[in-house]
Design a protein around this motif. Structure first.
Motif, short mmCIF file in Angstrom:
data_model
loop_
_atom_site.label_atom_id
_atom_site.label_comp_id
_atom_site.label_asym_id
_atom_site.label_seq_id
_atom_site.Cartn_x
_atom_site.Cartn_y
_atom_site.Cartn_z
N THR A 11 0.84 -1.20 0.00
CA THR A 11 0.00 0.00 0.00
C THR A 11 0.88 1.25 0.00
O THR A 11 0.63 2.19 -0.75
N ARG A 12 1.92 1.25 0.82
CA ARG A 12 2.83 2.39 0.86
C ARG A 12 3.51 2.61 -0.49
O ARG A 12 3.62 3.75 -0.96
N ALA A 13 3.93 1.54 -1.14
CA ALA A 13 4.59 1.66 -2.44
C ALA A 13 3.64 2.23 -3.50
O ALA A 13 4.00 3.13 -4.27
N PHE A 14 2.42 1.72 -3.53
CA PHE A 14 1.44 2.25 -4.49
C PHE A 14 1.12 3.70 -4.16
O PHE A 14 0.96 4.52 -5.07
N ARG A 16 3.07 5.89 -2.92
CA ARG A 16 4.21 6.73 -3.34
C ARG A 16 4.12 7.12 -4.81
O ARG A 16 4.58 8.19 -5.20
N VAL A 17 3.54 6.26 -5.62
CA VAL A 17 3.39 6.56 -7.05
C VAL A 17 2.09 7.30 -7.32
O VAL A 17 2.07 8.33 -8.00
N MET A 18 1.00 6.77 -6.80
CA MET A 18 -0.31 7.31 -7.11
C MET A 18 -0.56 8.66 -6.45
O MET A 18 -1.23 9.52 -7.04
N GLY A 19 -0.04 8.87 -5.25
CA GLY A 19 -0.28 10.12 -4.54
C GLY A 19 0.19 11.34 -5.33
O GLY A 19 -0.63 12.22 -5.65
N PRO A 20 1.48 11.41 -5.66
CA PRO A 20 1.94 12.58 -6.43
C PRO A 20 1.24 12.71 -7.78
O PRO A 20 0.93 13.82 -8.21
N TRP A 21 0.97 11.59 -8.44
CA TRP A 21 0.28 11.64 -9.73
C TRP A 21 -1.11 12.27 -9.56
O TRP A 21 -1.52 13.11 -10.37
#
Length: 143
Positions: A11-14, A16-21
């Motif tokens: 969840t943390r890894a996803f 990290r990508v999805m949040g800024p996007w």
């Protein structure tokens, strides 16, 4: 079912990508909403581009569905739902692009509502960015 250390890490890894996007892309849409009508019109004139984008949305959605089916926290739920949303949107864009086009055209008549909707998505992106990059990583389960 309680979250495992693997599910928390994923969840943390996803996030990290999805949040800024989700902060950057919808944020730009909110700022440039007046230009979106012309962009949408041009997008739906190119059937090859529609197919490519639809396929890419489907692929990204399936990727999230395959690697993140966790429902144990608000962040995990948002990420999993986003995967399902992308997959469905990709299928609809390939199978019935006129449906998506009509929805997009109708939304151009309700710009304040569109701004609010994308503003909410930006807030979700800020939350996921916090979860992925700033919040303390979850502790390991057991020895």
């Amino acid at each position: 079912m309680p979250a495992t250390s693997e599910s928390k890490a994923r969840t943390r890894a996803f996030a990290r990508v999805m949040g800024p996007w989700l902060v950057i892309v919808p944020g730009i849409i909110v700022m440039r909403i007046q230009d979106m009508g012309a962009l949408i019109s041009g997008f739906f004139e190119n059937m090859g581009l529609l197919w490519f984008v639809g396929g890419l949305l489907l692929f990204c959605g399936l990727l999230i569905i395959a690697f993140h089916q966790y429902w144990s926290s608000p962040s995990a739920i948002l990420i999993s739902l986003f995967g399902w949303f992308l997959a469905l949107r990709g299928v609809l864009l390939m199978a019935t692009p006129q449906l998506i086009e009509r929805g997009a055209a109708a939304s151009m008549g309700a710009l304040p509502i569109v701004r609010i909707g994308f503003g909410i998505v930006v807030l979700i992106g800020l939350w996921l960015t916090f979860v992925g990059w700033i919040a303390k990583p979850p502790a390991e389960d057991g020895p």
